[in-house]
Design a protein around this motif. Structure first.
Motif, PDB file in Angstrom:
ATOM      1  N   ALA A 150       0.935  -1.343  -0.014  1.00 15.38           N
ATOM      2  CA  ALA A 150      -0.041   0.029   0.015  1.00 15.38           C
ATOM      3  C   ALA A 150       0.986   1.221  -0.003  1.00 15.38           C
ATOM      4  N   ALA A 151       1.954   1.134   0.730  1.00 16.34           N
ATOM      5  CA  ALA A 151       2.983   2.503   0.702  1.00 16.34           C
ATOM      6  C   ALA A 151       3.502   2.714  -0.517  1.00 16.34           C
ATOM      7  N   ARG A 152       3.508   1.849  -1.564  1.00 19.06           N
ATOM      8  CA  ARG A 152       4.299   2.080  -2.734  1.00 19.06           C
ATOM      9  C   ARG A 152       3.278   2.406  -3.865  1.00 19.06           C
ATOM     10  N   THR A 153       2.085   2.643  -3.406  1.00 15.95           N
ATOM     11  CA  THR A 153       0.734   3.286  -4.258  1.00 15.95           C
ATOM     12  C   THR A 153       0.832   4.599  -4.177  1.00 15.95           C
ATOM     13  N   THR A 154       0.005   5.301  -4.932  1.00 17.18           N
ATOM     14  CA  THR A 154      -0.241   6.773  -4.759  1.00 17.18           C
ATOM     15  C   THR A 154      -1.734   6.947  -4.412  1.00 17.18           C
ATOM     16  N   GLY A 155      -1.775   8.001  -3.488  1.00 14.29           N
ATOM     17  CA  GLY A 155      -3.164   8.300  -3.007  1.00 14.29           C
ATOM     18  C   GLY A 155      -3.453   7.739  -1.613  1.00 14.29           C
ATOM     19  N   GLY A 177     -13.250   4.267  -5.934  1.00 10.62           N
ATOM     20  CA  GLY A 177     -12.319   4.501  -6.834  1.00 10.62           C
ATOM     21  C   GLY A 177     -11.409   5.684  -6.134  1.00 10.62           C
ATOM     22  N   GLY A 178     -10.383   6.070  -7.311  1.00  9.25           N
ATOM     23  CA  GLY A 178      -9.699   7.142  -6.680  1.00  9.25           C
ATOM     24  C   GLY A 178      -8.398   7.093  -5.612  1.00  9.25           C
ATOM     25  N   LEU A 179      -8.755   5.956  -5.107  1.00  7.62           N
ATOM     26  CA  LEU A 179      -7.867   5.234  -3.986  1.00  7.62           C
ATOM     27  C   LEU A 179      -6.631   4.556  -4.449  1.00  7.62           C
ATOM     28  N   GLY A 180      -5.346   4.849  -3.339  1.00  6.01           N
ATOM     29  CA  GLY A 180      -4.057   4.044  -3.776  1.00  6.01           C
ATOM     30  C   GLY A 180      -4.488   2.588  -3.583  1.00  6.01           C
ATOM     31  N   ALA A 181      -5.058   2.114  -2.242  1.00  2.00           N
ATOM     32  CA  ALA A 181      -5.524   0.898  -2.075  1.00  2.00           C
ATOM     33  C   ALA A 181      -6.605   0.697  -1.007  1.00  2.00           C
ATOM     34  N   VAL A 182      -7.153  -0.359  -0.955  1.00  2.00           N
ATOM     35  CA  VAL A 182      -8.241  -0.578  -0.062  1.00  2.00           C
ATOM     36  C   VAL A 182      -7.892  -1.953   0.538  1.00  2.00           C
ATOM     37  N   VAL A 183      -7.645  -1.885   2.066  1.00  2.00           N
ATOM     38  CA  VAL A 183      -7.027  -3.052   2.808  1.00  2.00           C
ATOM     39  C   VAL A 183      -8.379  -3.477   3.692  1.00  2.00           C
ATOM     40  N   ALA A 184      -8.520  -4.600   3.840  1.00  2.00           N
ATOM     41  CA  ALA A 184      -9.476  -5.282   4.862  1.00  2.00           C
ATOM     42  C   ALA A 184      -8.895  -6.432   5.635  1.00  2.00           C
ATOM     43  N   GLU A 185      -9.156  -6.382   6.854  1.00  2.00           N
ATOM     44  CA  GLU A 185      -8.757  -7.618   7.969  1.00  2.00           C
ATOM     45  C   GLU A 185     -10.097  -8.487   7.860  1.00  2.00           C
ATOM     46  N   SER A 210     -16.171 -12.595  -2.079  1.00  2.00           N
ATOM     47  CA  SER A 210     -14.948 -12.474  -3.001  1.00  2.00           C
ATOM     48  C   SER A 210     -15.042 -12.525  -4.414  1.00  2.00           C
ATOM     49  N   ARG A 211     -15.991 -12.681  -4.919  1.00  2.00           N
ATOM     50  CA  ARG A 211     -16.430 -12.353  -6.324  1.00  2.00           C
ATOM     51  C   ARG A 211     -17.123 -10.765  -6.520  1.00  2.00           C
ATOM     52  N   ARG A 212     -17.931 -10.525  -5.535  1.00  2.00           N
ATOM     53  CA  ARG A 212     -18.418  -9.248  -5.389  1.00  2.00           C
ATOM     54  C   ARG A 212     -17.170  -8.304  -5.303  1.00  2.00           C
ATOM     55  N   LEU A 213     -16.338  -8.559  -4.500  1.00  2.00           N
ATOM     56  CA  LEU A 213     -15.023  -7.725  -4.350  1.00  2.00           C
ATOM     57  C   LEU A 213     -14.181  -7.631  -5.612  1.00  2.00           C
ATOM     58  N   GLN A 214     -14.062  -8.601  -5.998  1.00  2.00           N
ATOM     59  CA  GLN A 214     -13.228  -8.689  -7.318  1.00  2.00           C
ATOM     60  C   GLN A 214     -13.720  -8.027  -8.344  1.00  2.00           C
ATOM     61  N   LEU A 215     -15.264  -8.030  -8.510  1.00  2.00           N
ATOM     62  CA  LEU A 215     -16.031  -7.109  -9.596  1.00  2.00           C
ATOM     63  C   LEU A 215     -15.784  -5.687  -9.227  1.00  2.00           C
ATOM     64  N   ALA A 216     -15.962  -5.519  -7.844  1.00  2.00           N
ATOM     65  CA  ALA A 216     -15.897  -4.022  -7.626  1.00  2.00           C
ATOM     66  C   ALA A 216     -14.263  -3.554  -7.856  1.00  2.00           C
ATOM     67  N   ALA A 217     -13.370  -4.181  -7.671  1.00  2.00           N
ATOM     68  CA  ALA A 217     -11.996  -3.868  -7.926  1.00  2.00           C
ATOM     69  C   ALA A 217     -11.973  -3.708  -9.420  1.00  2.00           C
ATOM     70  N   GLU A 218     -12.354  -4.504 -10.222  1.00  2.00           N
ATOM     71  CA  GLU A 218     -12.146  -4.319 -11.641  1.00  2.00           C
ATOM     72  C   GLU A 218     -12.783  -3.200 -12.182  1.00  2.00           C
ATOM     73  N   LYS A 219     -13.896  -2.798 -11.631  1.00  2.00           N
ATOM     74  CA  LYS A 219     -14.649  -1.694 -12.499  1.00  2.00           C
ATOM     75  C   LYS A 219     -13.950  -0.337 -11.975  1.00  2.00           C
ATOM     76  N   SER A 220     -13.454  -0.275 -10.743  1.00  2.00           N
ATOM     77  CA  SER A 220     -12.741   0.980 -10.277  1.00  2.00           C
ATOM     78  C   SER A 220     -11.232   0.890 -10.343  1.00  2.00           C
ATOM     79  N   GLY A 221     -10.904  -0.190 -10.870  1.00  2.00           N
ATOM     80  CA  GLY A 221      -9.032  -0.305 -11.082  1.00  2.00           C
ATOM     81  C   GLY A 221      -8.456  -0.033  -9.716  1.00  2.00           C
ATOM     82  N   THR A 222      -8.965  -0.087  -8.746  1.00  2.00           N
ATOM     83  CA  THR A 222      -8.612  -0.133  -7.361  1.00  2.00           C
ATOM     84  C   THR A 222      -7.853  -1.440  -6.971  1.00  2.00           C
ATOM     85  N   LEU A 223      -6.586  -1.172  -6.200  1.00  2.00           N
ATOM     86  CA  LEU A 223      -6.157  -2.399  -5.948  1.00  2.00           C
ATOM     87  C   LEU A 223      -6.678  -2.794  -4.446  1.00  2.00           C
ATOM     88  N   GLY A 224      -7.136  -4.225  -4.353  1.00  2.00           N
ATOM     89  CA  GLY A 224      -7.752  -4.508  -3.254  1.00  2.00           C
ATOM     90  C   GLY A 224      -6.787  -5.667  -2.324  1.00  2.00           C
TER      91      GLY A 224
END
Length: 253
Positions: free
Chosen positions: A78-83, A131-139, A148-162
């Motif tokens: 996450a530190a190596r992303t921007t935003g 969208g517009g975030l460097g990364a999104v982290v979840a514990e 996980s499929r819903r999360l993968q589709l959400a990441a694909e649509k926004s281009g965000t690193l999950g």
């Protein structure tokens, strides 16, 4: 007749896109975050972690030490992303100074404190869709396939690193890590003895990073130096002359 053909072509194009996404070929159109280590990046399609995708990490055991290493591994990515980075959690035991030491300053992080895992999943998905975030982290303790499929589709649509950190309170929960998910990569991080020094002292922390699953690619094992002040890892120097112990590749279905 022309209209019918055009409609048919549009439907076919949409189906091809969906199939490419499911098969992993859609990764070709995404951007990637490389580790900067050819031995690891070569194992990842595109030469790094795909943006617009879900990545899963767990500690090698159910103890706090391996769990902390997994969190730092995620933090370094996450530190190596921007935003801004959104971090969703239920256990409020994250040690902020450790994140700052690997380059992820708390000013960049928006912490979402949740009372239960269902709220973490909902917050995680909402942040990925934003969208517009460097990364999104979840514990998370569990990551069901449907979620996980819903999360993968959400990441694909926004281009965000999950990024998902799998955390367990007891050994019985760790068995869930073997269940299939829609994550593009799955990693396991274990703590090793620190880097040896020529003089008495404590060297750089070392981890065993196991790439257990990678879509459209090949997994492997790497002995790495822990994240530095910019979130970067390195290959362990004392294994440079022993590549069979530094990296062992294995095929995955």
């Amino acid at each position: 007749m022309t209209t019918a053909v055009a409609t048919s072509n549009a439907v076919l194009d949409e189906l091809r896109e969906k199939i490419a996404s499911l098969e992993g070929t859609g990764l070709r159109h995404r951007s990637f975050l490389p580790f900067g280590l050819s031995e690891i990046d070569a194992q990842l399609p595109g030469g790094g972690l795909a943006y617009g995708a879900l990545h899963e990490v767990a500690g090698g055991g159910n103890g706090a030490i391996d769990g902390a290493a997994a969190a730092l591994f995620i933090g370094g990515i996450a530190a190596r992303t921007t935003g801004k980075v959104v971090w969703c959690l239920t256990r409020f035991d994250l040690f902020f100074p450790a994140l700052a030491q690997i380059g992820l300053h708390p000013d960049r992080v928006i912490f979402v404190e949740c009372d239960k895992e269902e709220t973490v999943l909902a917050s995680f998905e909402e942040a990925l869709r934003y969208g517009g975030l460097g990364a999104v982290v979840a514990e998370l303790v569990r990551l069901p396939m449907t979620a996980s499929r819903r999360l993968q589709l959400a990441a694909e649509k926004s281009g965000t690193l999950g990024l998902v950190i799998r955390r367990w309170r007891r050994q019985t929960e760790a068995s869930d890590f073997g269940m299939p998910t829609a994550a593009v990569t799955r990693w396991r991080i274990s703590v090793l003895p620190s880097e040896p020094l020529p003089v008495p002292g404590v060297g750089r922390a070392r981890w065993l990073a196991e790439l257990m699953r990678v879509r459209a690619g090949e997994g492997g094992e790497f002995i790495i130096g822990a994240c530095d002040g910019q979130g970067r890892i390195c290959l362990s120097s004392d294994t440079a002359d022993r590549p069979d112990q530094t990296r062992r590749s294995f095929a995955l279905p």
